[in-house]
Design a protein around this motif. Structure first.
Motif, PDB file in Angstrom:
ATOM      1  N   LEU A 336       0.822  -1.061   0.290  1.00 22.09           N
ATOM      2  CA  LEU A 336      -0.174   0.138  -0.055  1.00 22.09           C
ATOM      3  C   LEU A 336       0.962   1.023   0.113  1.00 22.09           C
ATOM      4  O   LEU A 336       0.688   1.910  -0.883  1.00 22.09           O
ATOM      5  N   ALA A 337       1.712   1.077   0.661  1.00 28.95           N
ATOM      6  CA  ALA A 337       2.444   2.195   1.147  1.00 28.95           C
ATOM      7  C   ALA A 337       2.880   2.673  -0.600  1.00 28.95           C
ATOM      8  O   ALA A 337       3.525   3.772  -1.288  1.00 28.95           O
ATOM      9  N   SER A 338       4.111   1.182  -1.316  1.00 32.42           N
ATOM     10  CA  SER A 338       4.590   1.888  -2.365  1.00 32.42           C
ATOM     11  C   SER A 338       3.586   2.574  -3.207  1.00 32.42           C
ATOM     12  O   SER A 338       4.114   3.223  -4.009  1.00 32.42           O
ATOM     13  N   GLN A 339       2.589   1.924  -3.462  1.00 33.09           N
ATOM     14  CA  GLN A 339       1.100   2.157  -4.349  1.00 33.09           C
ATOM     15  C   GLN A 339       1.063   3.924  -4.129  1.00 33.09           C
ATOM     16  O   GLN A 339       1.026   4.811  -4.949  1.00 33.09           O
ATOM     17  N   LYS A 340       1.146   3.996  -2.866  1.00 33.62           N
ATOM     18  CA  LYS A 340       0.699   5.480  -2.348  1.00 33.62           C
ATOM     19  C   LYS A 340       2.719   6.116  -2.554  1.00 33.62           C
ATOM     20  O   LYS A 340       1.849   7.223  -3.427  1.00 33.62           O
ATOM     21  N   PHE A 341       3.097   5.388  -2.511  1.00 33.93           N
ATOM     22  CA  PHE A 341       4.613   6.581  -3.132  1.00 33.93           C
ATOM     23  C   PHE A 341       4.409   6.983  -4.291  1.00 33.93           C
ATOM     24  O   PHE A 341       5.248   7.963  -5.273  1.00 33.93           O
ATOM     25  N   LYS A 342       4.113   6.356  -5.177  1.00 37.71           N
ATOM     26  CA  LYS A 342       4.481   5.747  -6.617  1.00 37.71           C
ATOM     27  C   LYS A 342       2.718   6.909  -7.406  1.00 37.71           C
ATOM     28  O   LYS A 342       2.984   7.811  -8.063  1.00 37.71           O
ATOM     29  N   THR A 343       1.846   7.256  -6.645  1.00 42.65           N
ATOM     30  CA  THR A 343       0.925   8.000  -6.651  1.00 42.65           C
ATOM     31  C   THR A 343       2.033   9.002  -6.420  1.00 42.65           C
ATOM     32  O   THR A 343       1.343  10.514  -7.140  1.00 42.65           O
ATOM     33  N   ALA A 344       2.054   9.094  -5.279  1.00 41.82           N
ATOM     34  CA  ALA A 344       3.139  10.704  -4.712  1.00 41.82           C
ATOM     35  C   ALA A 344       3.609  11.390  -5.571  1.00 41.82           C
ATOM     36  O   ALA A 344       3.739  12.728  -6.206  1.00 41.82           O
ATOM     37  N   ILE A 345       4.505   9.988  -6.475  1.00 44.03           N
ATOM     38  CA  ILE A 345       5.679  10.493  -7.513  1.00 44.03           C
ATOM     39  C   ILE A 345       4.702  10.596  -8.897  1.00 44.03           C
ATOM     40  O   ILE A 345       5.020  12.384  -9.738  1.00 44.03           O
ATOM     41  N   ASP A 346       3.894  10.175  -8.841  1.00 47.68           N
ATOM     42  CA  ASP A 346       2.933  10.410 -10.070  1.00 47.68           C
ATOM     43  C   ASP A 346       2.572  12.021 -10.419  1.00 47.68           C
ATOM     44  O   ASP A 346       2.650  12.851 -11.277  1.00 47.68           O
ATOM     45  N   GLU A 347       1.884  12.084  -8.495  1.00 46.91           N
ATOM     46  CA  GLU A 347       1.156  14.092  -8.770  1.00 46.91           C
ATOM     47  C   GLU A 347       2.845  14.856  -8.346  1.00 46.91           C
ATOM     48  O   GLU A 347       2.336  15.530  -9.451  1.00 46.91           O
ATOM     49  N   ILE A 348       3.249  14.208  -7.968  1.00 48.85           N
ATOM     50  CA  ILE A 348       4.549  15.646  -8.479  1.00 48.85           C
ATOM     51  C   ILE A 348       5.269  15.417  -9.644  1.00 48.85           C
ATOM     52  O   ILE A 348       5.239  16.326 -10.384  1.00 48.85           O
TER      53      ILE A 348
END
Length: 417
Positions: A336-348
């Motif tokens: 889940l954290a990896s997915q959130k981290f990826k989402t955050a990177i995508d958002e960034i």
């Protein structure tokens, strides 16, 4: 004619052939006899010498042989003396061995006699005990007969089964306070599986380790019943109830088959049909509990060790389960954290792209402003009134009649690029 000279007188005389031959023969015979006698004498002498030599040799040989024989005789006497001593020792040893064997046999005979006496006493005690047991069994049988008679007099058909259960419960309750203080003995009221036994007996130690558990089924039958049941008709159902209630033993307390000597002899082990199952008459209800309980007490130590090992296995299983749960939870949280981290990177990345576009827009706006400023700097009245005579005249009027070519700039800057 031949001439012959006399050896004495030396006179020669003639003799014819016949006379010569006769004389010659005579001489020869005489000479032969003389030589023969000489030779015979010599031969006799030689023979005598040989005889003497032979006799001397024989005597010497005999003497040597006699000495040898004497020596052999002396040796034989010595050996005989030694042999006699050895024989005497052997005889003494043999006599001692025989005496030892005799003593051993006597001791063995005494031991056998003692064993015989002990065996006779044990056999006598065994017979007395068996006689006493048989007398007790006869007494119990008589009591059972009286009990059955009394039961038949007091019971209706409906009460037949219930009375045996009541009898067993009463017998147990008589000893509950003294012999079975820590035991559980109650009716089996759980019929969720579709069937149930009559009573369950359980007993545990202070640590909670189960010592023994027994499923009891009580079966009685009225003598007036048309269809007679057999004990083995209830084995399968009793085994099923025992397994469902997780009891170690199964006991059928039965008054069925009253004339069957097998069931009348005492406690009957039917484990060859169903594991750890017994059939007893009512009078053996308490003894079967005592026997199974005593046997279970002997294995209590091993059960406790088995329970400890089982608990250790449970602890290990729980520990492994917790570890696995932690691993699963950690993996899930990491995912889940990896997915959130990826989402955050995508958002960034999206934000960076948006900021880049905003930057480009701002840069473009700045350029437009610069161009606008340049245009504003280049703006003049002359340019504004170019091809517009009316406005040109008005500005000239405002300028005091001066022309618009003086190079003075005005403050108007309304044009856009």
């Amino acid at each position: 004619m031949n001439d012959i000279i006399c050896p004495n007188c030396k006179t020669a005389f003639k003799v014819d052939e016949a006379g010569f031959a006769a004389i010659l023969k005579q001489v020869r015979d005489q000479q032969f006899n003389s030589e023969l006698q000489t030779r015979m004498a010599m031969a006799q002498k030689e023979k005598e010498q040989e005889l003497k030599l032979s006799e001397a040799n024989l005597k010497q040989a005999l003497q040597t042989h006699i000495q040898k024989k004497d020596q052999e005789l002396a040796d034989m006497k010595a050996k005989l003396a030694a042999s006699d001593l050895e024989k005497q020792l052997s005889i003494n040893q043999a006599v001692q061995k025989v005496l030892d064997e005799k003593n051993a046999l006597q001791n063995e005979l005494k031991s056998k006699e003692m064993e015989k006496t002990l065996a006779e006493n044990a056999l006598k005690e065994k017979f007395q005990l068996e006689l006493k047991t048989k007398d007790e069994m006869i007494r119990m049988k008589d009591e059972e007969i009286e009990l059955r008679k009394d039961m038949k007099l007091k019971m209706s058909t409906k009460m037949v089964g219930e009375s045996l259960e009541q009898f067993c419960e009463n017998e147990f309750n008589k000893l509950r306070a003294t012999a079975f203080q820590n035991a559980y003995f109650e009716k089996d009221n759980d019929s969720k599986s579709g069937s149930k036994g009559d009573f369950i007996y359980r007993e545990s130690d202070a640590a909670g380790n189960e010592i023994i558990s027994i499923m009891f089924e009580m079966k009685n039958e009225n003598d007036g019943t048309a269809t007679k049941k057999r004990n083995e008709d209830f084995f399968k159902e009793l085994d099923k109830d025992r397994n469902e209630k997780k009891c170690e033993y199964a006991v059928l307390v039965s008054m069925l088959e009253a004339d069957n000597d097998l069931y009348n002899a005492g406690i009957v082990d039917v484990s060859y049909r169903f594991d750890k199952m017994y059939v007893v008459r009512p009078q053996f209800f308490i003894p079967i509990i005592t026997l199974l309980r005593n046997a279970a007490m002997n294995t209590l130590k091993y059960k406790a060790e088995l329970a400890a090992v089982r608990n250790q296995n449970i602890d290990i299983t729980n520990f492994e389960e917790k570890i696995n749960n932690f691993k699963d939870g950690f993996a899930r949280n990491y995912q889940l954290a990896s997915q959130k981290f990826k989402t955050a990177i995508d958002e960034i990345d999206k934000t960076i792209l948006h900021l880049q576009k905003t930057k480009e827009a701002l840069l473009s706006s700045e350029n437009n402003l610069r161009l606008a400023n340049n245009k504003a700097d280049e703006l003049t009245i002359k340019k504004l009134t170019h091809n517009n005579p009316t406005m040109r005249q008005k500005f000239e009027d405002l300028n005091g009649g001066k022309g618009l070519d003086s190079g003075k700039k005005d403050d108007f800057s309304d044009d856009e690029d």
